[in-house]
Motif scaffolding. Structure first.
Motif, PDB file in Angstrom:
ATOM      1  N   ASP A   1       0.827  -1.211   0.000  1.00  0.00           N
ATOM      2  CA  ASP A   1       0.000   0.000   0.000  1.00  0.00           C
ATOM      3  C   ASP A   1       0.857   1.254   0.000  1.00  0.00           C
ATOM      4  O   ASP A   1       0.500   2.267  -0.621  1.00  0.00           O
ATOM      5  CB  ASP A   1      -0.929   0.004   1.212  1.00  0.00           C
ATOM      6  CG  ASP A   1      -1.987  -1.090   1.140  1.00  0.00           C
ATOM      7  OD1 ASP A   1      -2.219  -1.634   0.033  1.00  0.00           O
ATOM      8  OD2 ASP A   1      -2.558  -1.416   2.203  1.00  0.00           O
ATOM      9  N   TRP A   2       1.993   1.209   0.693  1.00  0.00           N
ATOM     10  CA  TRP A   2       2.894   2.365   0.747  1.00  0.00           C
ATOM     11  C   TRP A   2       3.441   2.684  -0.634  1.00  0.00           C
ATOM     12  O   TRP A   2       3.522   3.847  -1.032  1.00  0.00           O
ATOM     13  CB  TRP A   2       4.023   2.056   1.727  1.00  0.00           C
ATOM     14  CG  TRP A   2       5.002   3.144   1.967  1.00  0.00           C
ATOM     15  CD1 TRP A   2       4.775   4.345   2.595  1.00  0.00           C
ATOM     16  CD2 TRP A   2       6.394   3.143   1.609  1.00  0.00           C
ATOM     17  NE1 TRP A   2       5.936   5.080   2.658  1.00  0.00           N
ATOM     18  CE2 TRP A   2       6.943   4.368   2.059  1.00  0.00           C
ATOM     19  CE3 TRP A   2       7.220   2.221   0.975  1.00  0.00           C
ATOM     20  CZ2 TRP A   2       8.295   4.695   1.873  1.00  0.00           C
ATOM     21  CZ3 TRP A   2       8.558   2.533   0.795  1.00  0.00           C
ATOM     22  CH2 TRP A   2       9.084   3.757   1.228  1.00  0.00           C
ATOM     23  N   ASN A   3       3.800   1.650  -1.385  1.00  0.00           N
ATOM     24  CA  ASN A   3       4.279   1.867  -2.752  1.00  0.00           C
ATOM     25  C   ASN A   3       3.144   2.364  -3.645  1.00  0.00           C
ATOM     26  O   ASN A   3       3.351   3.223  -4.513  1.00  0.00           O
ATOM     27  CB  ASN A   3       4.868   0.584  -3.330  1.00  0.00           C
ATOM     28  CG  ASN A   3       5.599   0.817  -4.638  1.00  0.00           C
ATOM     29  OD1 ASN A   3       6.704   1.346  -4.655  1.00  0.00           O
ATOM     30  ND2 ASN A   3       4.979   0.444  -5.754  1.00  0.00           N
ATOM     31  N   GLU A   4       1.935   1.850  -3.431  1.00  0.00           N
ATOM     32  CA  GLU A   4       0.793   2.294  -4.237  1.00  0.00           C
ATOM     33  C   GLU A   4       0.497   3.773  -3.995  1.00  0.00           C
ATOM     34  O   GLU A   4       0.121   4.496  -4.926  1.00  0.00           O
ATOM     35  CB  GLU A   4      -0.439   1.453  -3.906  1.00  0.00           C
ATOM     36  CG  GLU A   4      -0.329   0.006  -4.345  1.00  0.00           C
ATOM     37  CD  GLU A   4      -0.116  -0.155  -5.838  1.00  0.00           C
ATOM     38  OE1 GLU A   4      -0.991   0.271  -6.610  1.00  0.00           O
ATOM     39  OE2 GLU A   4       0.943  -0.697  -6.215  1.00  0.00           O
ATOM     40  N   SER A   5       0.677   4.231  -2.758  1.00  0.00           N
ATOM     41  CA  SER A   5       0.430   5.653  -2.468  1.00  0.00           C
ATOM     42  C   SER A   5       1.441   6.527  -3.187  1.00  0.00           C
ATOM     43  O   SER A   5       1.151   7.672  -3.552  1.00  0.00           O
ATOM     44  CB  SER A   5       0.479   5.907  -0.959  1.00  0.00           C
ATOM     45  OG  SER A   5       1.787   5.744  -0.435  1.00  0.00           O
ATOM     46  N   TRP A   6       2.643   5.993  -3.414  1.00  0.00           N
ATOM     47  CA  TRP A   6       3.651   6.703  -4.184  1.00  0.00           C
ATOM     48  C   TRP A   6       3.189   6.895  -5.630  1.00  0.00           C
ATOM     49  O   TRP A   6       3.464   7.914  -6.272  1.00  0.00           O
ATOM     50  CB  TRP A   6       4.959   5.913  -4.133  1.00  0.00           C
ATOM     51  CG  TRP A   6       6.099   6.436  -4.962  1.00  0.00           C
ATOM     52  CD1 TRP A   6       6.459   6.019  -6.199  1.00  0.00           C
ATOM     53  CD2 TRP A   6       7.019   7.472  -4.604  1.00  0.00           C
ATOM     54  NE1 TRP A   6       7.565   6.717  -6.641  1.00  0.00           N
ATOM     55  CE2 TRP A   6       7.923   7.616  -5.676  1.00  0.00           C
ATOM     56  CE3 TRP A   6       7.178   8.278  -3.478  1.00  0.00           C
ATOM     57  CZ2 TRP A   6       8.967   8.537  -5.657  1.00  0.00           C
ATOM     58  CZ3 TRP A   6       8.210   9.198  -3.457  1.00  0.00           C
ATOM     59  CH2 TRP A   6       9.089   9.317  -4.537  1.00  0.00           C
ATOM     60  N   LEU A   7       2.455   5.913  -6.149  1.00  0.00           N
ATOM     61  CA  LEU A   7       2.012   5.942  -7.537  1.00  0.00           C
ATOM     62  C   LEU A   7       0.844   6.894  -7.771  1.00  0.00           C
ATOM     63  O   LEU A   7       0.494   7.159  -8.919  1.00  0.00           O
ATOM     64  CB  LEU A   7       1.602   4.525  -7.989  1.00  0.00           C
ATOM     65  CG  LEU A   7       2.697   3.462  -7.962  1.00  0.00           C
ATOM     66  CD1 LEU A   7       2.125   2.113  -8.376  1.00  0.00           C
ATOM     67  CD2 LEU A   7       3.846   3.843  -8.887  1.00  0.00           C
ATOM     68  N   THR A   8       0.238   7.410  -6.698  1.00  0.00           N
ATOM     69  CA  THR A   8      -0.898   8.316  -6.870  1.00  0.00           C
ATOM     70  C   THR A   8      -0.457   9.706  -7.313  1.00  0.00           C
ATOM     71  O   THR A   8      -1.293  10.527  -7.680  1.00  0.00           O
ATOM     72  CB  THR A   8      -1.691   8.443  -5.554  1.00  0.00           C
ATOM     73  OG1 THR A   8      -0.836   9.002  -4.538  1.00  0.00           O
ATOM     74  CG2 THR A   8      -2.201   7.084  -5.104  1.00  0.00           C
ATOM     75  N   ARG A   9       0.840   9.980  -7.286  1.00  0.00           N
ATOM     76  CA  ARG A   9       1.364  11.292  -7.652  1.00  0.00           C
ATOM     77  C   ARG A   9       2.048  11.234  -9.005  1.00  0.00           C
ATOM     78  O   ARG A   9       2.428  10.176  -9.484  1.00  0.00           O
ATOM     79  CB  ARG A   9       2.372  11.776  -6.594  1.00  0.00           C
ATOM     80  CG  ARG A   9       3.518  10.802  -6.376  1.00  0.00           C
ATOM     81  CD  ARG A   9       4.399  11.182  -5.209  1.00  0.00           C
ATOM     82  NE  ARG A   9       5.295  12.270  -5.512  1.00  0.00           N
ATOM     83  CZ  ARG A   9       6.523  12.118  -6.025  1.00  0.00           C
ATOM     84  NH1 ARG A   9       6.991  10.915  -6.286  1.00  0.00           N
ATOM     85  NH2 ARG A   9       7.272  13.177  -6.265  1.00  0.00           N
ATOM     86  N   HIS A  10       2.179  12.406  -9.625  1.00  0.00           N
ATOM     87  CA  HIS A  10       2.994  12.529 -10.826  1.00  0.00           C
ATOM     88  C   HIS A  10       4.451  12.760 -10.405  1.00  0.00           C
ATOM     89  O   HIS A  10       4.731  13.136  -9.258  1.00  0.00           O
ATOM     90  CB  HIS A  10       2.495  13.682 -11.704  1.00  0.00           C
ATOM     91  CG  HIS A  10       1.108  13.456 -12.225  1.00  0.00           C
ATOM     92  ND1 HIS A  10       0.810  12.486 -13.152  1.00  0.00           N
ATOM     93  CD2 HIS A  10      -0.062  14.079 -11.937  1.00  0.00           C
ATOM     94  CE1 HIS A  10      -0.480  12.525 -13.430  1.00  0.00           C
ATOM     95  NE2 HIS A  10      -1.037  13.477 -12.701  1.00  0.00           N
ATOM     96  N   THR A  11       5.374  12.553 -11.317  1.00  0.00           N
ATOM     97  CA  THR A  11       6.792  12.622 -10.964  1.00  0.00           C
ATOM     98  C   THR A  11       7.191  13.970 -10.375  1.00  0.00           C
ATOM     99  O   THR A  11       8.107  14.039  -9.561  1.00  0.00           O
ATOM    100  CB  THR A  11       7.655  12.330 -12.200  1.00  0.00           C
ATOM    101  OG1 THR A  11       7.290  13.232 -13.259  1.00  0.00           O
ATOM    102  CG2 THR A  11       7.464  10.889 -12.663  1.00  0.00           C
ATOM    103  N   ASP A  12       6.531  15.044 -10.777  1.00  0.00           N
ATOM    104  CA  ASP A  12       6.895  16.379 -10.280  1.00  0.00           C
ATOM    105  C   ASP A  12       6.052  16.820  -9.095  1.00  0.00           C
ATOM    106  O   ASP A  12       6.261  17.921  -8.565  1.00  0.00           O
ATOM    107  CB  ASP A  12       6.771  17.410 -11.412  1.00  0.00           C
ATOM    108  CG  ASP A  12       7.755  17.148 -12.538  1.00  0.00           C
ATOM    109  OD1 ASP A  12       8.843  16.620 -12.255  1.00  0.00           O
ATOM    110  OD2 ASP A  12       7.440  17.471 -13.707  1.00  0.00           O
ATOM    111  N   ASP A  13       5.111  15.995  -8.669  1.00  0.00           N
ATOM    112  CA  ASP A  13       4.264  16.361  -7.538  1.00  0.00           C
ATOM    113  C   ASP A  13       5.024  16.205  -6.223  1.00  0.00           C
ATOM    114  O   ASP A  13       5.959  15.391  -6.126  1.00  0.00           O
ATOM    115  CB  ASP A  13       3.015  15.475  -7.494  1.00  0.00           C
ATOM    116  CG  ASP A  13       2.047  15.793  -8.611  1.00  0.00           C
ATOM    117  OD1 ASP A  13       2.197  16.864  -9.235  1.00  0.00           O
ATOM    118  OD2 ASP A  13       1.151  14.966  -8.868  1.00  0.00           O
TER     119      ASP A  13
END
Length: 207
Positions: free
Chosen positions: A162-174
């Motif tokens: 889930d921690w890695n999935e929360s990382w994926l909710t953002r764009h690279t510059d967010d």
């Protein structure tokens, strides 16, 4: 790492009498042997470190020996650090990684088990821009790991996923999600506890 242009005229003195100190750590207890070099270039110091470590067969580090304004001797780390000092910052974790990676790469080249001198594996905790677990083991047959690969408890395995999935909710510059880094630090401690005696965990998300 940071870099910027400067005016070369801002220096008022120069020296060419550097004193280098090489640390070589041997055995499961990381027993340190130190060796000082005088009248040497940085290239010669690095070559000597490689020779004294028998071609990266042992963990090693290199420092510049200096005296401060009080005349007290100290070290400026150039490569690696004192391996027996637990890392307390992202920069120190990077220096520990530098030492471990060249050691493990040498073991891989020799066809030997890619574990640390104390027999522990090295598991990297770092998010990635693909769905899955943020768990990695360099120089191994299975580069990206799952919770099952490490026999983690279901609760910790799901939390890491889930921690890695929360990382994926953002764009690279967010910006990093609020509380994400603090959650990672908590997961790091839990992961190290579950892998105690089997692996050392490197919190690479801190860099």
């Amino acid at each position: 790492m940071r870099g910027f242009y400067v005016d070369e005229r801002d220096s008022t003195w120069e020296r060419d009498d550097a004193r280098y100190r090489i640390y070589v750590f041997k055995g499961a207890g990381n027993t340190a042997t130190t060796f000082d070099l005088l009248e040497a270039t940085i290239e010669e110091a690095l070559e000597s470190a490689l020779e004294l470590s028998n071609g990266d067969e042992h963990l090693w580090s290199l420092a510049l020996v200096e005296n401060d304004s009080r005349g007290l001797r100290g070290l400026i780390w150039l490569s690696g650090m004192d391996y027996n000092d637990p890392p307390s910052s992202a920069r120190e974790w990077q220096r520990r990684r530098q030492m471990q990676d060249r050691y493990l790469l040498d073991k891989n080249r020799r066809g030997m088990p890619t574990v640390l001198p104390n027999g522990l594996r090295v598991i990297r905790l770092s998010p990635e821009w693909v769905s899955g677990w943020p768990l990695w083991e360099d120089f191994s047959d299975v580069y990206r790991l799952t919770g099952d690969d490490l026999a983690l408890t279901p609760e910790l395995s799901q939390a890491l996923y889930d921690w890695n999935e929360s990382w994926l909710t953002r764009h690279t510059d967010d910006p990093i999600p609020r509380g994400w880094r603090e959650q990672g630090e908590h997961l790091f401690l839990r992961l190290q506890a579950e892998l105690d005696g089997a692996a050392e965990v490197r919190p690479e998300f801190l860099s």
